[in-house]
Scaffold this active site. Structure first.
Site, short mmCIF file in Angstrom:
data_model
loop_
_atom_site.label_atom_id
_atom_site.label_comp_id
_atom_site.label_asym_id
_atom_site.label_seq_id
_atom_site.Cartn_x
_atom_site.Cartn_y
_atom_site.Cartn_z
N MET A 1 0.85 -1.19 0.00
CA MET A 1 0.00 0.00 0.00
C MET A 1 0.88 1.23 0.00
SD MET A 1 -3.23 0.71 -0.01
CE MET A 1 -3.97 -0.77 0.67
N CYS A 2 0.61 2.13 -0.91
CA CYS A 2 1.37 3.37 -0.97
C CYS A 2 0.49 4.53 -0.53
CB CYS A 2 1.88 3.61 -2.39
SG CYS A 2 3.02 2.33 -2.96
N GLY A 3 1.16 5.61 -0.16
CA GLY A 3 0.45 6.86 0.08
C GLY A 3 0.75 7.80 -1.06
N ARG A 32 1.73 5.09 5.56
CA ARG A 32 1.21 4.12 4.59
C ARG A 32 2.31 3.42 3.83
NH1 ARG A 32 -4.22 4.78 2.91
NH2 ARG A 32 -3.64 4.00 0.85
N ASN A 80 -1.29 3.81 -6.50
CA ASN A 80 -1.48 3.06 -5.26
C ASN A 80 -2.41 1.91 -5.59
OD1 ASN A 80 -1.88 2.17 -2.61
ND2 ASN A 80 -3.59 3.57 -2.32
#
Length: 590
Positions: A1-3, A32, A80
Protein backbone atom coordinates in the site's frame (compact mmCIF):
# COMPACT_ATOMS: atom_id res chain seq x y z
CA UNK A 1 0.00 0.00 0.00
CA UNK A 2 1.37 3.37 -0.97
CA UNK A 3 0.45 6.86 0.08
CA UNK A 4 -0.05 9.35 -2.74
CA UNK A 5 -0.40 13.13 -2.55
CA UNK A 6 -0.75 15.83 -5.19
CA UNK A 7 -1.16 19.58 -4.78
CA UNK A 8 -1.78 21.69 -7.89
CA UNK A 9 -1.85 25.47 -7.73
CA UNK A 10 -1.11 28.56 -9.81
CA UNK A 11 2.45 28.30 -11.05
CA UNK A 12 5.38 30.21 -9.62
CA UNK A 13 8.76 29.60 -11.23
CA UNK A 14 10.94 27.28 -9.10
CA UNK A 15 8.44 27.46 -6.25
CA UNK A 16 9.22 24.55 -3.91
CA UNK A 17 7.36 25.84 -0.92
CA UNK A 18 5.13 23.04 0.34
CA UNK A 19 1.44 23.57 0.96
CA UNK A 20 -0.42 23.81 4.25
CA UNK A 21 -2.20 20.56 3.28
CA UNK A 22 1.05 18.65 2.82
CA UNK A 23 2.37 19.75 6.20
CA UNK A 24 -0.78 18.30 7.75
CA UNK A 25 -0.87 15.07 5.70
CA UNK A 26 2.84 14.25 5.75
CA UNK A 27 2.92 11.88 8.73
CA UNK A 28 -0.22 10.03 7.63
CA UNK A 29 1.06 9.58 4.08
CA UNK A 30 4.46 8.41 5.34
CA UNK A 31 2.88 5.78 7.61
CA UNK A 32 1.21 4.12 4.59
CA UNK A 33 4.51 3.55 2.81
CA UNK A 34 7.31 3.18 5.37
CA UNK A 35 9.91 1.87 2.89
CA UNK A 36 10.54 5.12 0.97
CA UNK A 37 9.13 8.64 0.56
CA UNK A 38 9.87 10.85 -2.46
CA UNK A 39 8.70 14.37 -3.40
CA UNK A 40 8.81 16.03 -6.80
CA UNK A 41 8.01 19.63 -7.77
CA UNK A 42 7.02 20.20 -11.40
CA UNK A 43 5.98 23.15 -13.54
CA UNK A 44 3.07 21.55 -15.36
CA UNK A 45 2.12 24.37 -17.71
CA UNK A 46 2.17 28.10 -18.08
CA UNK A 47 -0.47 28.45 -15.39
CA UNK A 48 -0.02 25.47 -13.08
CA UNK A 49 2.55 24.10 -10.67
CA UNK A 50 2.44 20.62 -9.11
CA UNK A 51 3.78 19.03 -5.93
CA UNK A 52 3.74 15.21 -6.18
CA UNK A 53 4.57 12.86 -3.28
CA UNK A 54 4.56 9.09 -2.85
CA UNK A 55 5.37 6.92 0.12
CA UNK A 56 6.10 3.34 -0.90
CA UNK A 57 5.25 0.00 0.63
CA UNK A 58 7.41 -2.33 -1.46
CA UNK A 59 5.24 -5.22 -2.63
CA UNK A 60 6.21 -5.94 -6.23
CA UNK A 61 9.27 -6.42 -8.39
CA UNK A 62 12.82 -7.47 -7.54
CA UNK A 63 13.66 -4.03 -6.13
CA UNK A 64 11.76 -1.09 -4.71
CA UNK A 65 10.10 1.00 -7.42
CA UNK A 66 10.38 4.73 -7.95
CA UNK A 67 7.43 7.04 -7.30
CA UNK A 68 6.38 9.63 -8.31
CA UNK A 69 7.14 7.91 -11.64
CA UNK A 70 8.20 10.12 -14.58
CA UNK A 71 8.68 8.92 -18.14
CA UNK A 72 10.89 10.32 -20.90
CA UNK A 73 8.18 12.61 -22.32
CA UNK A 74 7.14 14.29 -19.08
CA UNK A 75 4.17 12.19 -17.95
CA UNK A 76 3.85 11.74 -14.15
CA UNK A 77 2.18 8.81 -12.36
CA UNK A 78 1.24 8.30 -8.71
CA UNK A 79 -0.05 4.73 -8.33
CA UNK A 80 -1.48 3.06 -5.26
CA UNK A 81 -2.72 -0.30 -6.38
CA UNK A 82 -2.31 -3.86 -7.61
CA UNK A 83 -2.89 -5.23 -11.10
CA UNK A 84 -3.99 -8.73 -10.19
CA UNK A 85 -5.58 -9.78 -13.48
CA UNK A 86 -6.13 -8.40 -16.98
CA UNK A 87 -3.88 -7.68 -19.96
CA UNK A 88 -1.41 -5.64 -17.91
CA UNK A 89 -0.88 -8.18 -15.11
CA UNK A 90 2.74 -9.30 -14.77
CA UNK A 91 4.11 -11.41 -11.94
CA UNK A 92 7.72 -10.30 -11.68
CA UNK A 93 7.52 -6.62 -12.64
CA UNK A 94 6.42 -3.63 -10.58
CA UNK A 95 2.92 -2.54 -11.58
CA UNK A 96 3.94 1.12 -11.57
CA UNK A 97 6.48 0.57 -14.36
CA UNK A 98 4.08 -1.53 -16.45
CA UNK A 99 1.30 1.03 -16.10
CA UNK A 100 3.48 4.06 -16.81
CA UNK A 101 4.82 2.45 -19.98
CA UNK A 102 1.32 1.47 -21.15
CA UNK A 103 0.05 4.99 -20.56
CA UNK A 104 3.01 6.42 -22.47
CA UNK A 105 2.30 4.20 -25.49
CA UNK A 106 -1.45 4.85 -25.53
CA UNK A 107 -3.21 8.00 -26.66
CA UNK A 108 -6.29 6.92 -24.68
CA UNK A 109 -5.72 6.96 -20.92
CA UNK A 110 -9.18 5.52 -20.21
CA UNK A 111 -8.61 2.41 -22.36
CA UNK A 112 -5.56 1.53 -20.26
CA UNK A 113 -7.47 1.62 -16.98
CA UNK A 114 -10.29 -0.33 -18.59
CA UNK A 115 -7.90 -3.31 -18.80
CA UNK A 116 -6.98 -3.38 -15.10
CA UNK A 117 -8.48 -5.85 -12.64
CA UNK A 118 -7.43 -5.03 -9.10
CA UNK A 119 -7.79 -2.38 -6.41
CA UNK A 120 -6.26 1.05 -6.97
CA UNK A 121 -6.33 4.78 -6.70
CA UNK A 122 -4.16 6.89 -8.99
CA UNK A 123 -3.14 10.36 -10.15
CA UNK A 124 -1.72 10.78 -13.67
CA UNK A 125 -0.56 13.89 -15.49
CA UNK A 126 -0.47 13.49 -19.28
CA UNK A 127 1.92 16.06 -20.70
CA UNK A 128 0.68 16.01 -24.31
CA UNK A 129 -2.94 16.85 -23.42
CA UNK A 130 -2.18 18.85 -20.27
CA UNK A 131 -4.79 16.78 -18.44
CA UNK A 132 -4.54 15.61 -14.83
CA UNK A 133 -6.46 12.34 -14.38
CA UNK A 134 -7.37 10.76 -11.05
CA UNK A 135 -9.77 8.18 -9.64
CA UNK A 136 -10.44 4.90 -7.86
CA UNK A 137 -11.16 1.45 -9.25
CA UNK A 138 -14.76 0.63 -10.14
CA UNK A 139 -15.38 -1.07 -6.77
CA UNK A 140 -13.56 1.68 -4.83
CA UNK A 141 -11.26 -0.48 -2.72
CA UNK A 142 -8.55 2.15 -2.16
CA UNK A 143 -8.94 5.61 -0.67
CA UNK A 144 -8.53 8.93 -2.47
CA UNK A 145 -9.65 12.28 -1.06
CA UNK A 146 -10.24 15.53 -2.93
CA UNK A 147 -10.27 19.21 -1.97
CA UNK A 148 -10.87 21.91 -4.56
CA UNK A 149 -10.69 25.64 -3.96
CA UNK A 150 -12.08 27.40 -7.03
CA UNK A 151 -11.46 30.88 -5.58
CA UNK A 152 -7.75 30.27 -5.03
CA UNK A 153 -7.38 27.81 -7.94
CA UNK A 154 -6.01 24.98 -5.80
CA UNK A 155 -6.54 21.23 -6.08
CA UNK A 156 -5.44 18.71 -3.42
CA UNK A 157 -5.58 14.92 -3.84
CA UNK A 158 -4.43 12.61 -1.06
CA UNK A 159 -4.80 9.03 0.18
CA UNK A 160 -5.50 10.28 3.69
CA UNK A 161 -6.08 13.65 5.33
CA UNK A 162 -6.90 15.05 8.77
CA UNK A 163 -9.68 16.84 10.62
CA UNK A 164 -7.60 20.00 10.19
CA UNK A 165 -8.36 20.00 6.45
CA UNK A 166 -11.85 21.33 5.90
CA UNK A 167 -14.12 20.66 2.92
CA UNK A 168 -12.29 17.54 1.79
CA UNK A 169 -14.37 14.73 0.31
CA UNK A 170 -13.86 11.14 -0.82
CA UNK A 171 -13.48 10.82 -4.58
CA UNK A 172 -16.55 8.77 -5.56
CA UNK A 173 -15.79 5.48 -7.33
CA UNK A 174 -18.14 6.28 -10.21
CA UNK A 175 -15.58 6.99 -12.92
CA UNK A 176 -12.27 8.63 -13.76
CA UNK A 177 -12.00 12.40 -13.25
CA UNK A 178 -9.85 14.92 -15.07
CA UNK A 179 -8.74 18.52 -14.75
CA UNK A 180 -7.71 20.45 -17.86
CA UNK A 181 -4.57 22.39 -16.97
CA UNK A 182 -4.68 24.31 -20.25
CA UNK A 183 -7.39 26.40 -18.61
CA UNK A 184 -6.53 29.25 -16.29
CA UNK A 185 -9.32 28.36 -13.84
CA UNK A 186 -9.95 25.18 -11.87
CA UNK A 187 -12.33 22.80 -13.67
CA UNK A 188 -13.49 19.18 -13.46
CA UNK A 189 -14.77 16.46 -15.80
CA UNK A 190 -15.89 12.88 -15.18
CA UNK A 191 -15.76 9.81 -17.43
CA UNK A 192 -18.34 7.43 -15.91
CA UNK A 193 -17.45 3.77 -15.53
CA UNK A 194 -20.96 2.78 -16.58
CA UNK A 195 -23.95 4.41 -18.23
CA UNK A 196 -25.08 7.12 -15.76
CA UNK A 197 -28.15 6.27 -13.69
CA UNK A 198 -30.08 8.08 -10.97
CA UNK A 199 -27.50 7.18 -8.30
CA UNK A 200 -24.68 8.56 -10.48
CA UNK A 201 -26.61 11.80 -11.01
CA UNK A 202 -27.24 12.21 -7.28
CA UNK A 203 -23.54 11.70 -6.50
CA UNK A 204 -22.42 14.17 -9.17
CA UNK A 205 -24.89 16.83 -8.02
CA UNK A 206 -23.76 16.45 -4.39
CA UNK A 207 -20.11 16.69 -5.48
CA UNK A 208 -20.78 19.82 -7.57
CA UNK A 209 -22.47 21.47 -4.61
CA UNK A 210 -19.64 20.53 -2.26
CA UNK A 211 -16.83 21.64 -4.59
CA UNK A 212 -18.57 24.66 -6.07
CA UNK A 213 -17.82 23.60 -9.65
CA UNK A 214 -19.81 22.29 -12.62
CA UNK A 215 -18.65 18.79 -13.59
CA UNK A 216 -18.55 18.04 -17.32
CA UNK A 217 -19.84 14.48 -17.91
CA UNK A 218 -17.86 12.77 -20.68
CA UNK A 219 -18.23 9.45 -22.53
CA UNK A 220 -18.71 6.20 -20.61
CA UNK A 221 -15.61 4.02 -20.16
CA UNK A 222 -17.07 0.51 -20.02
CA UNK A 223 -19.60 -1.13 -22.29
CA UNK A 224 -22.16 -2.75 -20.03
CA UNK A 225 -25.40 -4.61 -20.49
CA UNK A 226 -27.92 -2.43 -18.73
CA UNK A 227 -30.72 -5.01 -18.71
CA UNK A 228 -31.46 -6.05 -15.16
CA UNK A 229 -33.41 -9.14 -14.23
CA UNK A 230 -36.18 -7.70 -12.11
CA UNK A 231 -39.63 -9.17 -11.59
CA UNK A 232 -37.89 -12.21 -10.19
CA UNK A 233 -40.26 -14.67 -8.64
CA UNK A 234 -38.97 -18.18 -8.00
CA UNK A 235 -41.15 -21.04 -9.08
CA UNK A 236 -41.74 -24.18 -7.04
CA UNK A 237 -38.80 -26.03 -8.62
CA UNK A 238 -36.43 -23.16 -7.77
CA UNK A 239 -37.13 -23.54 -4.06
CA UNK A 240 -38.18 -27.14 -3.49
CA UNK A 241 -34.65 -28.30 -2.69
CA UNK A 242 -34.42 -25.48 -0.12
CA UNK A 243 -37.74 -26.08 1.53
CA UNK A 244 -37.86 -29.87 1.61
CA UNK A 245 -34.76 -30.72 3.61
CA UNK A 246 -35.45 -33.43 6.21
CA UNK A 247 -32.78 -31.94 8.49
CA UNK A 248 -33.99 -28.38 9.20
CA UNK A 249 -33.44 -28.88 12.93
CA UNK A 250 -29.73 -29.49 12.24
CA UNK A 251 -28.05 -26.77 10.16
CA UNK A 252 -24.92 -28.77 9.34
CA UNK A 253 -26.91 -31.78 8.13
CA UNK A 254 -29.03 -29.41 6.04
CA UNK A 255 -25.88 -28.09 4.34
CA UNK A 256 -24.64 -31.65 3.69
CA UNK A 257 -28.03 -32.55 2.26
CA UNK A 258 -28.07 -29.52 -0.05
CA UNK A 259 -24.57 -30.33 -1.32
CA UNK A 260 -25.91 -33.66 -2.63
CA UNK A 261 -27.86 -31.63 -5.19
CA UNK A 262 -25.78 -31.59 -8.40
CA UNK A 263 -26.73 -28.04 -9.42
CA UNK A 264 -25.91 -26.64 -5.97
CA UNK A 265 -22.63 -28.57 -5.80
CA UNK A 266 -21.55 -27.16 -9.19
CA UNK A 267 -22.42 -23.63 -8.04
CA UNK A 268 -20.37 -24.08 -4.86
CA UNK A 269 -17.44 -25.46 -6.86
CA UNK A 270 -17.55 -22.47 -9.24
CA UNK A 271 -17.46 -20.05 -6.31
CA UNK A 272 -14.63 -21.91 -4.59
CA UNK A 273 -12.53 -21.94 -7.77
CA UNK A 274 -12.82 -18.17 -7.97
CA UNK A 275 -12.07 -17.75 -4.26
CA UNK A 276 -8.97 -19.92 -4.50
CA UNK A 277 -7.72 -17.86 -7.42
CA UNK A 278 -8.46 -14.56 -5.66
CA UNK A 279 -6.74 -15.59 -2.43
CA UNK A 280 -3.76 -17.09 -4.26
CA UNK A 281 -2.88 -13.92 -6.18
CA UNK A 282 -3.32 -11.78 -3.06
CA UNK A 283 -0.91 -13.97 -1.13
CA UNK A 284 1.71 -14.51 -3.81
CA UNK A 285 1.93 -10.95 -5.18
CA UNK A 286 4.14 -9.45 -2.50
CA UNK A 287 7.80 -9.20 -1.58
CA UNK A 288 9.05 -12.22 0.35
CA UNK A 289 9.91 -10.28 3.48
CA UNK A 290 8.04 -9.44 6.66
CA UNK A 291 8.09 -5.99 8.29
CA UNK A 292 11.22 -6.91 10.23
CA UNK A 293 13.26 -8.51 7.46
CA UNK A 294 12.42 -6.00 4.74
CA UNK A 295 14.46 -3.36 6.55
CA UNK A 296 17.47 -5.66 6.29
CA UNK A 297 16.75 -6.39 2.63
CA UNK A 298 16.52 -2.69 1.82
CA UNK A 299 19.94 -2.26 3.40
CA UNK A 300 21.34 -4.82 0.96
CA UNK A 301 21.56 -7.75 3.36
CA UNK A 302 20.85 -11.30 2.18
CA UNK A 303 17.78 -12.37 4.16
CA UNK A 304 15.87 -15.65 4.33
CA UNK A 305 12.58 -14.74 6.01
CA UNK A 306 10.22 -17.37 7.39
CA UNK A 307 8.22 -15.05 9.65
CA UNK A 308 4.48 -14.49 9.17
CA UNK A 309 3.80 -12.45 6.03
CA UNK A 310 0.03 -13.01 5.94
CA UNK A 311 -2.38 -11.95 8.64
CA UNK A 312 -6.14 -12.34 8.70
CA UNK A 313 -8.62 -10.20 10.64
CA UNK A 314 -10.16 -13.16 12.37
CA UNK A 315 -13.44 -12.96 14.25
CA UNK A 316 -13.87 -16.69 13.85
CA UNK A 317 -16.95 -16.04 11.74
CA UNK A 318 -17.80 -17.54 8.39
CA UNK A 319 -16.11 -14.97 6.11
CA UNK A 320 -12.68 -14.90 7.76
CA UNK A 321 -12.67 -18.66 8.39
CA UNK A 322 -13.08 -19.47 4.69
CA UNK A 323 -10.25 -17.09 3.72
CA UNK A 324 -8.03 -18.60 6.39
CA UNK A 325 -8.49 -22.17 5.24
CA UNK A 326 -7.90 -21.25 1.60
CA UNK A 327 -4.80 -19.23 2.56
CA UNK A 328 -3.28 -22.37 4.08
CA UNK A 329 -2.98 -23.79 0.56
CA UNK A 330 -0.76 -20.95 -0.69
CA UNK A 331 1.36 -19.88 2.28
CA UNK A 332 4.59 -21.94 2.60
CA UNK A 333 4.26 -24.61 5.29
CA UNK A 334 7.25 -23.32 7.24
CA UNK A 335 5.61 -19.91 7.74
CA UNK A 336 2.97 -19.19 10.38
CA UNK A 337 -0.28 -17.40 9.56
CA UNK A 338 -1.42 -14.76 12.05
CA UNK A 339 -5.09 -14.87 13.05
CA UNK A 340 -5.80 -11.48 14.62
CA UNK A 341 -8.74 -11.34 17.02
CA UNK A 342 -9.65 -8.05 18.71
CA UNK A 343 -11.66 -7.50 21.89
CA UNK A 344 -12.50 -4.32 23.75
CA UNK A 345 -12.62 -4.09 27.51
CA UNK A 346 -16.06 -4.50 29.00
CA UNK A 347 -17.13 -1.89 31.51
CA UNK A 348 -16.22 -2.85 35.09
CA UNK A 349 -19.82 -2.30 36.23
CA UNK A 350 -21.10 -4.84 33.72
CA UNK A 351 -18.52 -7.37 34.82
CA UNK A 352 -19.24 -6.90 38.51
CA UNK A 353 -22.94 -7.51 37.97
CA UNK A 354 -22.19 -10.84 36.32
CA UNK A 355 -19.47 -11.85 38.80
CA UNK A 356 -20.53 -10.35 42.12
CA UNK A 357 -18.80 -12.99 44.19
CA UNK A 358 -15.63 -13.46 42.18
CA UNK A 359 -13.46 -10.37 41.50
CA UNK A 360 -10.69 -12.53 40.01
CA UNK A 361 -13.11 -14.08 37.52
CA UNK A 362 -14.35 -10.57 36.77
CA UNK A 363 -10.91 -9.53 35.54
CA UNK A 364 -10.48 -12.70 33.45
CA UNK A 365 -13.79 -12.11 31.73
CA UNK A 366 -13.20 -8.49 30.77
CA UNK A 367 -12.17 -9.45 27.22
CA UNK A 368 -14.34 -12.53 26.86
CA UNK A 369 -16.46 -10.95 24.12
CA UNK A 370 -18.50 -12.86 21.49
CA UNK A 371 -15.82 -12.63 18.76
CA UNK A 372 -13.18 -13.98 21.16
CA UNK A 373 -15.37 -17.01 21.86
CA UNK A 374 -16.12 -17.76 18.20
CA UNK A 375 -12.49 -17.01 17.33
CA UNK A 376 -11.25 -19.67 19.72
CA UNK A 377 -13.83 -22.18 18.50
CA UNK A 378 -12.88 -21.70 14.86
CA UNK A 379 -9.18 -21.71 15.76
CA UNK A 380 -9.66 -25.18 17.28
CA UNK A 381 -11.55 -26.37 14.19
CA UNK A 382 -8.82 -25.01 11.90
CA UNK A 383 -6.16 -26.77 13.96
CA UNK A 384 -7.93 -30.08 13.37
CA UNK A 385 -8.38 -29.52 9.63
CA UNK A 386 -4.80 -28.23 9.11
CA UNK A 387 -2.73 -29.77 11.95
CA UNK A 388 0.62 -29.10 10.26
CA UNK A 389 0.16 -25.34 10.02
CA UNK A 390 1.41 -23.08 12.80
CA UNK A 391 -1.50 -20.75 13.47
CA UNK A 392 -0.76 -17.73 15.65
CA UNK A 393 -4.02 -16.82 17.36
CA UNK A 394 -3.25 -13.22 18.31
CA UNK A 395 -5.46 -11.94 21.12
CA UNK A 396 -5.62 -8.14 20.82
CA UNK A 397 -7.06 -6.74 24.06
CA UNK A 398 -7.84 -3.03 24.10
CA UNK A 399 -8.56 -1.17 27.33
CA UNK A 400 -10.98 1.75 27.48
CA UNK A 401 -8.05 4.08 28.24
CA UNK A 402 -6.10 2.96 25.15
CA UNK A 403 -9.20 3.25 22.99
CA UNK A 404 -9.81 6.83 24.12
CA UNK A 405 -6.16 7.78 23.63
CA UNK A 406 -5.83 6.67 20.00
CA UNK A 407 -9.37 7.51 18.97
CA UNK A 408 -8.83 11.19 19.79
CA UNK A 409 -5.20 11.47 18.66
CA UNK A 410 -5.02 9.32 15.51
CA UNK A 411 -8.09 7.41 14.41
CA UNK A 412 -10.35 10.50 14.18
CA UNK A 413 -8.03 11.93 11.51
CA UNK A 414 -7.83 8.69 9.52
CA UNK A 415 -11.62 8.46 9.43
CA UNK A 416 -12.04 12.04 8.19
CA UNK A 417 -14.19 13.11 6.38
CA UNK A 418 -16.43 10.28 7.71
CA UNK A 419 -17.65 10.88 11.24
CA UNK A 420 -20.72 8.81 12.19
CA UNK A 421 -21.07 6.55 15.24
CA UNK A 422 -20.78 3.55 12.89
CA UNK A 423 -17.62 4.92 11.24
CA UNK A 424 -16.11 5.49 14.67
CA UNK A 425 -16.85 2.04 16.07
CA UNK A 426 -15.80 0.13 12.97
CA UNK A 427 -12.81 2.37 12.34
CA UNK A 428 -11.50 1.90 15.87
CA UNK A 429 -12.06 -1.87 15.77
CA UNK A 430 -10.23 -2.23 12.44
CA UNK A 431 -7.37 0.10 13.50
CA UNK A 432 -6.53 -1.86 16.64
CA UNK A 433 -7.02 -5.19 14.89
CA UNK A 434 -4.76 -4.22 11.99
CA UNK A 435 -2.12 -2.91 14.41
CA UNK A 436 -2.01 -6.60 15.41
CA UNK A 437 -0.35 -6.20 18.79
CA UNK A 438 -1.35 -8.72 21.45
CA UNK A 439 -0.49 -12.10 22.88
CA UNK A 440 -0.26 -15.48 21.16
CA UNK A 441 -2.05 -18.61 22.28
CA UNK A 442 -2.46 -17.52 25.92
CA UNK A 443 1.19 -16.45 26.30
CA UNK A 444 1.90 -13.36 28.41
CA UNK A 445 4.59 -12.08 26.02
CA UNK A 446 3.59 -9.23 23.74
CA UNK A 447 3.63 -10.14 20.04
CA UNK A 448 3.20 -7.72 17.15
CA UNK A 449 2.57 -9.38 13.81
CA UNK A 450 5.31 -8.72 11.24
CA UNK A 451 2.95 -9.40 8.34
CA UNK A 452 2.65 -6.81 5.59
CA UNK A 453 -0.53 -8.19 3.99
CA UNK A 454 -3.87 -8.51 5.75
CA UNK A 455 -6.75 -10.49 4.29
CA UNK A 456 -10.15 -9.06 5.20
CA UNK A 457 -13.62 -10.46 4.64
CA UNK A 458 -15.19 -7.18 3.52
CA UNK A 459 -17.87 -7.54 0.87
CA UNK A 460 -19.16 -10.98 1.85
CA UNK A 461 -22.30 -9.67 3.56
CA UNK A 462 -23.13 -7.37 0.66
CA UNK A 463 -22.67 -10.08 -1.96
CA UNK A 464 -24.23 -13.04 -0.19
CA UNK A 465 -27.05 -11.38 1.77
CA UNK A 466 -25.68 -11.38 5.30
CA UNK A 467 -27.43 -8.44 6.93
CA UNK A 468 -30.63 -8.58 8.97
CA UNK A 469 -32.18 -5.98 6.66
CA UNK A 470 -32.03 -8.51 3.83
CA UNK A 471 -34.33 -10.80 5.79
CA UNK A 472 -36.67 -7.90 6.54
CA UNK A 473 -36.81 -6.73 2.92
CA UNK A 474 -37.57 -10.21 1.65
CA UNK A 475 -40.32 -10.71 4.23
CA UNK A 476 -42.09 -7.42 3.48
CA UNK A 477 -41.25 -6.63 -0.16
CA UNK A 478 -40.24 -9.85 -1.90
CA UNK A 479 -37.44 -11.08 -4.14
CA UNK A 480 -37.43 -8.11 -6.54
CA UNK A 481 -36.73 -5.70 -3.69
CA UNK A 482 -34.04 -7.98 -2.28
CA UNK A 483 -32.35 -8.16 -5.69
CA UNK A 484 -32.28 -4.38 -5.93
CA UNK A 485 -30.96 -4.07 -2.37
CA UNK A 486 -28.12 -6.55 -3.00
CA UNK A 487 -27.09 -4.60 -6.12
CA UNK A 488 -27.20 -1.31 -4.23
CA UNK A 489 -25.13 -2.79 -1.37
CA UNK A 490 -22.19 -3.51 -3.68
CA UNK A 491 -22.58 -0.22 -5.57
CA UNK A 492 -22.33 1.88 -2.41
CA UNK A 493 -19.75 -0.16 -0.48
CA UNK A 494 -16.97 2.20 -1.63
CA UNK A 495 -18.56 5.20 0.06
CA UNK A 496 -19.78 3.33 3.15
CA UNK A 497 -16.78 1.14 3.98
CA UNK A 498 -13.85 0.72 1.67
CA UNK A 499 -12.17 4.14 1.59
CA UNK A 500 -12.41 4.33 5.38
CA UNK A 501 -11.03 0.83 5.94
CA UNK A 502 -8.17 1.42 3.52
CA UNK A 503 -7.08 4.55 5.40
CA UNK A 504 -7.33 2.72 8.72
CA UNK A 505 -5.41 -0.47 7.86
CA UNK A 506 -2.68 1.28 5.88
CA UNK A 507 -1.75 3.45 8.85
CA UNK A 508 0.23 0.46 10.15
CA UNK A 509 2.31 0.00 7.00
CA UNK A 510 0.25 -3.02 5.98
CA UNK A 511 -1.81 -3.66 2.89
CA UNK A 512 -5.44 -4.75 3.10
CA UNK A 513 -6.53 -7.25 0.47
CA UNK A 514 -10.17 -8.17 -0.05
CA UNK A 515 -10.66 -11.49 -1.89
CA UNK A 516 -14.47 -11.38 -1.80
CA UNK A 517 -14.36 -8.13 -3.77
CA UNK A 518 -12.27 -9.59 -6.57
CA UNK A 519 -13.90 -8.51 -9.85
CA UNK A 520 -14.37 -12.10 -11.01
CA UNK A 521 -16.17 -13.06 -7.81
CA UNK A 522 -18.38 -9.97 -7.84
CA UNK A 523 -19.33 -10.61 -11.48
CA UNK A 524 -20.11 -14.29 -10.84
CA UNK A 525 -22.19 -13.74 -7.72
CA UNK A 526 -24.16 -10.82 -9.14
CA UNK A 527 -25.35 -12.88 -12.10
CA UNK A 528 -26.86 -15.48 -9.74
CA UNK A 529 -30.51 -15.34 -8.75
CA UNK A 530 -30.86 -14.01 -5.19
CA UNK A 531 -32.19 -17.33 -3.86
CA UNK A 532 -29.11 -19.02 -5.32
CA UNK A 533 -26.84 -17.04 -2.98
CA UNK A 534 -29.04 -16.57 0.09
CA UNK A 535 -32.40 -17.71 1.46
CA UNK A 536 -33.02 -15.41 4.44
CA UNK A 537 -36.50 -16.64 5.35
CA UNK A 538 -38.04 -17.73 8.62
CA UNK A 539 -38.16 -21.26 7.20
CA UNK A 540 -34.43 -21.58 7.84
CA UNK A 541 -32.63 -21.31 11.15
CA UNK A 542 -30.47 -18.28 11.91
CA UNK A 543 -26.99 -19.07 10.64
CA UNK A 544 -28.25 -21.00 7.64
CA UNK A 545 -30.38 -19.03 5.15
CA UNK A 546 -28.33 -15.84 5.26
CA UNK A 547 -25.19 -16.20 3.10
CA UNK A 548 -26.36 -19.73 2.25
CA UNK A 549 -24.01 -20.17 -0.73
CA UNK A 550 -21.02 -19.15 1.38
CA UNK A 551 -22.10 -21.52 4.18
CA UNK A 552 -22.27 -24.33 1.65
CA UNK A 553 -18.73 -23.45 0.53
CA UNK A 554 -17.54 -23.58 4.17
CA UNK A 555 -19.18 -26.97 4.63
CA UNK A 556 -17.50 -28.23 1.43
CA UNK A 557 -14.14 -27.05 2.78
CA UNK A 558 -14.60 -29.11 5.95
CA UNK A 559 -16.01 -26.68 8.50
CA UNK A 560 -18.81 -28.00 10.68
CA UNK A 561 -19.46 -25.61 13.58
CA UNK A 562 -18.12 -22.52 11.82
CA UNK A 563 -20.30 -23.01 8.74
CA UNK A 564 -23.37 -22.26 10.86
CA UNK A 565 -22.23 -19.35 13.00
CA UNK A 566 -24.87 -16.62 12.73
CA UNK A 567 -23.88 -13.23 11.38
CA UNK A 568 -22.62 -10.83 14.05
CA UNK A 569 -21.59 -7.26 13.28
CA UNK A 570 -17.89 -6.65 13.97
CA UNK A 571 -18.56 -3.64 16.19
CA UNK A 572 -20.85 -5.71 18.43
CA UNK A 573 -18.84 -8.95 18.31
CA UNK A 574 -15.74 -7.10 19.54
CA UNK A 575 -17.88 -5.11 22.04
CA UNK A 576 -16.74 -1.67 20.96
CA UNK A 577 -20.19 -0.39 19.99
CA UNK A 578 -23.12 0.64 22.15
CA UNK A 579 -26.28 -0.89 20.72
CA UNK A 580 -28.37 1.96 22.14
CA UNK A 581 -26.69 4.55 19.89
CA UNK A 582 -27.93 5.40 16.41
CA UNK A 583 -25.24 4.28 13.96
CA UNK A 584 -26.02 7.16 11.55
CA UNK A 585 -25.61 9.93 14.14
CA UNK A 586 -22.51 12.15 14.13
CA UNK A 587 -20.12 10.86 16.79
CA UNK A 588 -19.25 13.36 19.50
CA UNK A 589 -16.14 11.35 20.40
CA UNK A 590 -14.23 12.13 17.20
Amino acid sequence: MCGIFCHVSQSQQNNKEVSHEWNICRDYIAARGPDKLVEKFENLSKNWFGHFVASILWMQGSSIGEQPALDSIGNILLWNGDIFFGNLAQDQTCDTNVLLNSLKLSSNVLSVFEQIQGPYSFIYYQKSSNLLYFGRDIIGRHSLLLKMDTDENILTLTSVASKQINKIVEVPAIGIFSVNLSNSRMNLACYPWKEPDLRFTDIIEALETHLGVDIDIKETILETNMSTCLHLHPNIKDLEYLENSPYFENSYKTLEHLLENKVIAERVDSLLQLLYKAVEIRIKKQSRFCKICIKLALNGENVACNHAKIGILFSGGLDSAILTLIADKYVPQDEPIDLINVAFEKSINTLRKSNRNNEEQCMEDQYDVPDRKTGKQTFMELSKICPKRRWNFVEVNISQAELQKYRSSRICNLLHPLCTVLDESLGCAVWFASRARGTINSSTDIYESPCRVLLLGMGADELFGGYMRHRTILRHKGWDALTQELNIEVARISERNLGRDDRIVSDHGRQSRLPYLDENIVEYVQQLKPWERCYPTDKMLSGLGDKLLLRLAACKLGFQTTANFPKRAFQFGSRIANGKENAKDISDRL
